[in-house]
Design a protein around this motif. Structure first.
Motif, mmCIF file in Angstrom:
data_model
loop_
_atom_site.group_PDB
_atom_site.id
_atom_site.type_symbol
_atom_site.label_atom_id
_atom_site.label_comp_id
_atom_site.label_asym_id
_atom_site.label_seq_id
_atom_site.Cartn_x
_atom_site.Cartn_y
_atom_site.Cartn_z
ATOM 1 N N ALA A 229 -0.339 5.006 -10.068
ATOM 2 C CA ALA A 229 -0.948 5.551 -8.851
ATOM 3 C C ALA A 229 -2.217 4.818 -8.443
ATOM 4 C CB ALA A 229 -1.268 7.038 -9.054
ATOM 5 N N MET A 230 -2.630 3.812 -9.204
ATOM 6 C CA MET A 230 -3.897 3.125 -8.935
ATOM 7 C C MET A 230 -3.695 1.983 -7.955
ATOM 8 S SD MET A 230 -5.739 3.012 -12.646
ATOM 9 C CE MET A 230 -5.920 4.508 -13.622
ATOM 10 N N ASN A 231 -3.369 2.324 -6.726
ATOM 11 C CA ASN A 231 -3.150 1.298 -5.706
ATOM 12 C C ASN A 231 -4.247 1.302 -4.642
ATOM 13 O OD1 ASN A 231 -2.585 3.585 -4.169
ATOM 14 N ND2 ASN A 231 -0.368 3.368 -4.420
ATOM 15 N N MET A 232 -5.332 2.037 -4.874
ATOM 16 C CA MET A 232 -6.470 2.107 -3.954
ATOM 17 C C MET A 232 -6.124 2.798 -2.634
ATOM 18 S SD MET A 232 -8.936 0.798 -5.683
ATOM 19 C CE MET A 232 -10.221 0.463 -4.501
ATOM 20 N N TYR A 233 -4.984 3.455 -2.587
ATOM 21 C CA TYR A 233 -4.607 4.199 -1.384
ATOM 22 C C TYR A 233 -4.213 5.625 -1.744
ATOM 23 C CZ TYR A 233 -2.374 5.493 3.004
ATOM 24 O OH TYR A 233 -2.037 6.141 4.155
ATOM 25 N N ASP A 234 -3.274 5.773 -2.682
ATOM 26 C CA ASP A 234 -2.864 7.104 -3.112
ATOM 27 C C ASP A 234 -3.921 7.731 -4.016
ATOM 28 O OD1 ASP A 234 -0.381 6.939 -1.808
ATOM 29 O OD2 ASP A 234 0.480 5.832 -3.482
ATOM 30 N N ILE A 235 -3.892 9.045 -4.107
ATOM 31 C CA ILE A 235 -4.785 9.764 -5.014
ATOM 32 C C ILE A 235 -4.280 9.562 -6.439
ATOM 33 C CG2 ILE A 235 -5.554 12.052 -5.750
ATOM 34 C CD1 ILE A 235 -5.546 12.878 -2.803
#
Length: 340
Positions: free
Chosen positions: A278-284
């Motif tokens: 989830a660490m894509n700088m967009y999703d929480i």
């Protein structure tokens, strides 16, 4: 992956390319990891370039500079280029993955690269990607002096700490072409600022933003919502604080607890931690136990809309539109806010 580099990768990367090109076998090096017969061989030390003035500049001809455009709100003029004037940051912020081993390029080296960018690519604007451009006040003053002395006409932006600004420095930066400063404000809660070891106060934020505004430089405030233990009430207080400051633009994101940071070690076992995918700088990627995910999502939407859709703010920004390209940038930026 077959190979990984960490630290200053220029020298180990070139060594690997030379080895592979000649049919050789990779060997251990600082800042280098590789697979060998089913196991991973990795150095325990980062690669280190102690003198950044000796580092080679990017070969932008191979990049294809004309094929890239910065985001609509991040520039005034094209062609545009990014320049790194330093590496590392001495700050101790628990959420940041930047190493604290700080090295600065000289003002002379930076100006030499800018002159090449203008001569070869016609660059008219630069964004300095230093984690904190104003770490060395004398270096900034020297850079501004050289830009003016050599009559280098350039618009530029950079990041700065709120506790490293004063009227004299800001006046020199403005005279040398600085049109925007990015400030890592993070939150409107002093409790959270202390908890994440930001090392600043809300009063310092207020003072810095007033000084930047008075100097005629635009201010871009960076905020994060969803710190560990942060409550919804503190998130709402951050939004109110944001709106109380003379900021021209803001960016509001949810906390990303990157591996290797203090906050990662703190939250990795919590139910609200969603893992690396989830660490894509967009999703929480993390929700503190002190609020729900819908509450965090609502805070993120509310922050952007309440800041950007204020009538006085919109009217004030209309005065900054001086060309068709300015209009395009504002329309694109507004679409991002409305569709979020």
């Amino acid at each position: 992956f077959d190979y990984a580099f960490y630290g200053d990768a220029e020298q180990p990367f070139c060594s690997l390319v030379s080895t592979l090109s000649s049919g050789g076998t990779p060997a251990p090096m600082d800042g280098f990891a590789f697979r060998a017969r089913g196991r991973i061989v990795a150095s325990e030390r980062d690669a280190l370039l102690p003198d950044l003035d000796a580092a080679l500049w990017p070969e932008r001809d191979l990049l294809g500079l004309d094929a890239y455009r910065p985001s609509p709100q991040s520039y005034r003029r094209l062609p545009f280029a990014a320049v790194f004037g330093s590496r590392g940051c001495p700050g101790r912020c628990t959420f940041c993955h930047t190493v604290r081993r700080t090295r600065l390029r000289s003002a002379e080296s930076i100006v030499a690269e800018i002159r090449l960018l203008q001569a070869r690519y016609g660059v008219r604007e630069v964004l300095f990607y230093d984690d904190s451009f104003t770490l060395d006040r004398q270096r900034v003053l020297r850079l501004c002096h050289l830009l003016r002395q050599e009559r280098i006409h350039l618009s530029w932006a950079a990041s700065a700490r709120v506790d490293a600004l004063d009227p004299e420095l800001l006046a020199a930066m403005k005279a040398a072409g600085c049109w925007r400063l990015l400030l890592g404000i993070e939150t409107g809660s002093q409790r959270l600022l202390d908890r994440i070891r930001k090392g600043i106060t809300l009063d310092q934020v207020r003072r810095a933003t007033r000084l930047i505004h008075a100097a005629g430089i635009q201010t871009y405030g960076m905020f994060i919502l969803g710190f560990p233990t942060e409550t919804r009430a503190e998130g709402l207080a951050t939004i109110d604080f944001m709106k109380s400051l003379p900021l021209d633009f803001v960016n509001v994101s949810s906390l990303t607890p990157f591996p290797g940071t203090g906050v990662y070690e703190e939250v990795r076992g919590e139910p609200g931690f969603k893992g690396f995918d989830a660490m894509n700088m967009y999703d929480i990627s993390y929700v503190p136990g002190s609020m729900t995910e819908p509450e965090l999502e609502d805070l993120l939407r509310r922050a952007m809309r309440e800041f950007y859709l204020r009538v006085p703010y919109v009217l004030g920004q209309l005065r900054n539109i001086r060309s068709p390209s300015d209009l395009v940038r504002y329309v694109r930026g507004g679409a991002v806010v409305l569709l979020r």
